[in-house]
Structure formats: C-alpha cells, structure tokens
Design a protein around this motif. Structure first.
Motif, short mmCIF file in Angstrom:
data_model
loop_
_atom_site.label_atom_id
_atom_site.label_comp_id
_atom_site.label_asym_id
_atom_site.label_seq_id
_atom_site.Cartn_x
_atom_site.Cartn_y
_atom_site.Cartn_z
N CYS A 246 0.84 -1.20 0.00
CA CYS A 246 0.00 0.00 0.00
C CYS A 246 0.88 1.25 0.00
CB CYS A 246 -0.92 -0.02 1.21
SG CYS A 246 -2.11 1.31 1.23
N ARG A 247 1.96 1.19 0.78
CA ARG A 247 2.85 2.34 0.80
C ARG A 247 3.47 2.55 -0.58
NH1 ARG A 247 8.13 4.49 4.02
NH2 ARG A 247 8.54 5.95 2.33
N ALA A 248 3.88 1.46 -1.22
CA ALA A 248 4.47 1.57 -2.56
C ALA A 248 3.47 2.25 -3.51
CB ALA A 248 4.85 0.19 -3.08
N TRP A 249 2.22 1.83 -3.49
CA TRP A 249 1.22 2.44 -4.38
C TRP A 249 1.02 3.92 -4.05
CZ3 TRP A 249 -2.03 -2.50 -3.53
CH2 TRP A 249 -1.82 -3.41 -4.58
N ASN A 250 0.94 4.23 -2.76
CA ASN A 250 0.72 5.62 -2.38
C ASN A 250 1.90 6.49 -2.76
OD1 ASN A 250 -1.86 6.42 -0.67
ND2 ASN A 250 -1.42 4.25 -0.35
N ASP A 251 3.12 5.94 -2.62
CA ASP A 251 4.30 6.72 -3.00
C ASP A 251 4.32 6.98 -4.51
OD1 ASP A 251 5.24 7.07 -0.46
OD2 ASP A 251 6.43 5.24 -0.47
N MET A 252 3.67 6.11 -5.26
CA MET A 252 3.59 6.33 -6.71
C MET A 252 2.46 7.28 -7.07
SD MET A 252 4.03 2.51 -8.02
CE MET A 252 5.08 1.49 -7.08
N GLY A 253 1.73 7.74 -6.06
CA GLY A 253 0.66 8.69 -6.33
C GLY A 253 -0.72 8.08 -6.37
N PHE A 254 -0.81 6.76 -6.17
CA PHE A 254 -2.13 6.13 -6.16
C PHE A 254 -2.70 6.18 -4.75
CE2 PHE A 254 -0.03 3.53 -9.60
CZ PHE A 254 -0.65 4.20 -10.63
N ASP A 255 -3.74 6.95 -4.60
CA ASP A 255 -4.30 7.18 -3.27
C ASP A 255 -5.25 6.03 -2.92
OD1 ASP A 255 -5.20 8.23 -0.95
OD2 ASP A 255 -6.31 9.89 -1.84
N VAL A 256 -4.71 4.90 -2.45
CA VAL A 256 -5.56 3.75 -2.13
C VAL A 256 -5.37 3.31 -0.68
CG1 VAL A 256 -5.87 2.69 -4.39
CG2 VAL A 256 -3.79 2.22 -3.08
N THR A 257 -6.38 2.59 -0.21
CA THR A 257 -6.30 1.99 1.12
C THR A 257 -6.30 0.47 0.95
OG1 THR A 257 -8.70 1.85 1.26
CG2 THR A 257 -7.69 3.84 2.13
N VAL A 258 -5.81 -0.23 1.96
CA VAL A 258 -5.95 -1.69 1.94
C VAL A 258 -6.84 -2.12 3.10
CG1 VAL A 258 -3.87 -2.47 0.71
CG2 VAL A 258 -3.71 -1.89 3.15
N ALA A 259 -7.63 -3.16 2.85
CA ALA A 259 -8.52 -3.70 3.89
C ALA A 259 -8.12 -5.13 4.19
CB ALA A 259 -9.97 -3.63 3.42
#
Ligand code: G
Ligand code: G
Ligand code: MN
Length: 454
Positions: A246-259
């Motif tokens: 999730c951190r990797a995605w957010n660092d790439m600019g993808f504003d996502v959450t994981v459940a």
C-alpha cells in the motif's frame, strides 16, 4: 438407559460407550454411527468459558438431545464440538436422516439476553465398520468428513473413502513453515466508489501456494490457523506485506487503502493495538490507509472486550468495517456503539437480489440502516451490471465483486488503475527506500510490486 453427557470430563464416558457399541456391532448387521457437530459460533469462540457462550452451548446441546433417542449418547468435546453416538443404525440413510433432523432443530434461531443468535451447524458423519476399523479411527474419520463439510460448504457430509486424509494432516504441520518460507501470497480485490467510479480501496485476500498440494484457499487454512494459534503470526504477515504494498502504491501517487480481514482470535489478542501501532510506524504509512474487516460474530464473542480493543485501534487512526453483514448476530445496539466506519453487505444477498425480491429489500434496508447510523456501505458479490445499477439507485456507496474484478495480484492492479484510476494525489511521486523498510521489519519486502510488469 438415558445417560446424557454434558461435561467435558465425561468425554471418557463417551469413549467407553463408543467402544461398547463397536464391540456389540461386531456381532450384528447393524452399524455404529458417529456424528461430529460443529456450530460455527461455538467451536470458534476463543473465550469458550464466557457465560453467554456456555449458555448458548447448553441450549444447543439441549436441542440436539430432544431429537435423539434415549439409547443415543451425546457429549460435548473439549474443543466445543458435539459428538453424537448412534449405537445401532442400518446404514448411511439412517444416519443422514438423523443428521437432517439435528440440523433443522439446531438451525432455529436462539434468543438469549435480548439478542438473536443464528447458529450454523455442520456435521461430519462416519460409520463403523463401513468407514473405519476402530473407535479412534471412527472419530478421526468423522473429523475428516466434518472438515469436508466446511470446505465444501455443505450442512453435512458422510465420510467417503476418497476424502484425502493426508491432505488434512499435512496442512496442520506445514502452515507454520508456509509463513516463514513465504508460501503465502496476497491477492487484492478493488472496491469501487459507485458515485465517482474510482477505486476506493483494495481488499487483501490471502492464498497459500503449497509446494505439493497446489493452491489452498483461506477457507481451508484459516480455520487450521485459528485452531493452532498460527492466526496471530499469519495476520501479522498479511498486515506487514499489504501495508508495504500500500505504501508503494501511495508513493507512486495512487491514493488507495488496503482492507485486511481479521479473525475473532486477533481481537482476543491484547497485543494487537501495540503491534499495529509499531507496524504502521515502521512502514511509514498514514494509519487511515488501513482498514480492518471484522465479522459480526467476532464482535459478539465478548462485546465489551472487543469494544476496548477496537477503540484503541480506532484511536491509532485505523478504520473498521463489519464484514459479511447480515449473516451474523443482529444486535443493532452494539452496532451503534462500536467504533466502526462501515459495513459490507454479505454477497449472498447481493448476488441474488436481481431475481429475489426479498434479498433486494434486505440490501436496500441495510443500505438505509447503515446510512442512518452514519456508516459507509459497501456491497460485496457484485457480479453484473444490473446489480451495480440497482445498488446505485439504492444509494449504496461502494461495490466489490467479479463484475469489476476478481481478487488479483499486485502487479495486475496496475492495469486496473489504468482502467479505473483511484483518486490520484497531487504530491510528487517519491521512490521510497525499501531496503530500510525491510530492515526495520523482520520480514522480506520481496513481494512488494514497484512497477507494472506489463
Ligand atoms: O478469498 P476467498 O473468497 O477465498 O476468501 C474466503 C474467506 O477467507 C473470506 O471469508 C475471507 O474473508 C477470508 N480470508 C481471506 N484472507 C484472509 C486473511 O488474511 N485473514 C483472515 N482472517 N481471513 C481471510
Ligand atoms: O468473507 P469475505 O467478504 O472477506 O470474502 C471475500 C471473498 O468473496 C473474496 O475473497 C472473493 O473470493 C469472494 N468474492 C468476491 N467477489 C465475489 C463475487 O462477485 N461473487 C462471488 N461469488 N464471490 C466473490
Ligand atoms: Mn472481507
């Protein structure tokens, strides 16, 4: 003879009866039937001794007793299951008939302390001498049949020779190894914001790639993990890897959450809030990027204690959603008091609502109920455009299901982001130093996907 056994200590009496019945059956054409009954809500309760659970167990035991003959024996095993001994049956039809009667009786909702409890019993059946040559083997054989009932989602299963014994035993001893040897891997299933059409979050679903047995589903290994206590390290493994991703995605600019799905055993562990705090800090992800999914029945094991644990975790900034909503206990009082942010409507209602008016009414009512309580509502099991359209008219917030995507690998999520982008953050993309993250945690970050392999 009417000796009903309700005590744990009476297991030995049950054993004696079983051996006697087997001895008697050796000299006649009748068989001995053994039924192992597991009620989801009882056998999985970590706090087996809590007063409410005891009362539930007692009620279930009493109901089972009413269906049986005086000559039958019923005992509560120390793992919470019920064992029923039918000393003289003609064959499979006889035992199946008794199993059917027991199930009908046990499935009636139980009213206790102002709440309605829906019990979901499953029965594994074995016969002597048809399926086994001794008393010990008969219990084991019924256990395998029960495992198969749970795996195949059947109410009862009669043991069949081709049910693979070694597979059940292998899994038990190998699960610990699987966690350290990275045989587990994660799939992600998108949750879509119905109003904007963007990706709202990703549910994390664990799989076990066994070197010999192939892919094993969580429906098979989570119950094993719960019985052996491995659910704690397993959940930490899942949290660690999905938060890194999730951190990797957010660092790439993808504003996502994981459940991440939690078991009721996780809520029992006192250390959970501290462990989560440490994990989130070491990974350096805002805590509101994590959501935890818990079931209604997990909450109801010990509502007061759960409330304390949930509140501590909520105070860290982590959000909760109630999973499989509509299938468990119906205590709206607790729902209102719990620090949860959302509910996920169980897929059994959503999947059939296009054809089943009752289910459509249920889905609509759950959405309204959720909104009235200020909760975010997600529909699971959305498989068709019609279902999606209905949910939109009902005002549902989010949808998840095969219509959008099956659970997929992290690198496949990139294609998904291209088709249905998440909200993109405006901050510049930073490439994190993953070797540091891996050093801080004690697990590998090898599974983190930094770019699409396409
Ligand atoms: O992905 P699948 O449909 O096979 O999942 C089956 C069940 O296993 C679902 O109820 C899901 O919530 C549960 N599950 C999947 N992954 C995990 C996990 O990592 N932890 C727990 N506790 N349950 C999981
Ligand atoms: O219990 P839980 O809600 O966590 O279970 C989630 C599981 O449901 C997923 O792992 C997935 O395998 C399954 N699932 C997800 N979407 C659909 C769907 O549209 N239809 C069906 N039948 N199952 C789904
Ligand atoms: Mn879930």
């Amino acid at each position: 003879m009417n000796l009903a056994i309700a005590d744990l200590s009476a297991n030995t009496v049950f054993e004696v009866r079983l051996r006697q019945a087997i001895l008697a059956a050796q000299h006649c054409v009748k068989q001995v039937g053994l039924l192992l009954i597991e009620t989801e809500n009882i056998a999985n309760f970590p706090t087996y001794n809590s007063a409410l659970v005891q009362e539930l167990a007692q009620t279930i035991w009493g109901r089972a007793r009413t269906v049986l003959r005086d000559s039958d024996t019923i005992a509560r095993m120390d793992d919470g299951r019920l064992a029923v001994l039918l000393p003289s049956v003609a064959g499979p039809e006889d035992v199946s008939f008794v199993a059917g009667k027991l199930l009908t009786k046990l499935e009636e909702p139980i009213q206790l302390e102002g709440s309605t409890f829906n019990v979901h019993p499953r029965i594994g059946i074995a016969l002597f001498p048809e399926h086994s040559t001794s008393a010990d083997k008969l219990v084991h054989t019924a256990d395998i049949a029960l495992t198969n009932a749970k795996r195949t989602n059947k109410r009862y299963v009669l043991y069949a020779q081709d049910q693979n014994v070694s597979r059940t035993l292998l899994r038990m001893s190998e699960l610990r190894q699987a966690i350290v040897a990275d045989q587990l891997f994660l799939l992600y299933q998108p949750k879509i914001n119905l109003k904007t059409g963007s990706v709202a979050g990703l549910e994390v679903l664990t799989r076990w790639q066994h070197p010999d047995l192939g892919l094993i589903s969580p429906d098979e290994f989570i119950p094993v993990a719960e019985r052996t206590g491995l659910i704690i390290p397993l959940t930490l493994w899942v949290l660690h890897h999905s938060l890194l991703q999730c951190r990797a995605w957010n660092d790439m600019g993808f504003d996502v959450t994981v459940a991440v799905n939690l078991s009721m055993w996780n809520l029992e562990a006192q250390e959970l809030p501290d462990q989560l705090d440490g994990l989130i800090k070491s990974i350096g992800l805002p805590s509101n990027k994590l959501e935890l999914e818990i079931t209604e029945s997990a909450i109801m094991v010990d509502p007061q204690k759960t409330m304390r644990t949930l509140t501590l975790i909520r105070d860290l900034g982590v959000r909760f959603a109630i999973d499989d909503f509509g299938t468990g206990y119906s205590s709206l009082t607790h729902l209102r008091k719990l620090p949860v942010g959302g509910i996920k409507i169980d897929k059994s209602f959503v999947k059939s609502m296009e054809f089943d008016r009752d289910n459509a009414v249920i889905v609509r009512s759950i959405i309204d109920l959720g909104h009235n309580l200020g909760l975010n509502v997600t529909a699971e099991g959305v498989e068709t455009q019609d279902a999606k359209d209905m949910l939109l008219t009902f005002g549902c917030d989010e949808a998840q299901g095969y219509y959008y995507s099956h659970p997929i690998l992290a690198h496949e999520i990139f294609q998904f982001f291209q088709r249905l982008p998440p909200k993109v953050t405006t901050s510049p993309v930073t490439v994190p130093n993953y070797s540091d993250i891996a050093k801080n945690g004690n697990m590998l970050s090898s599974q983190v996907v930094l770019q699409s392999t396409q």
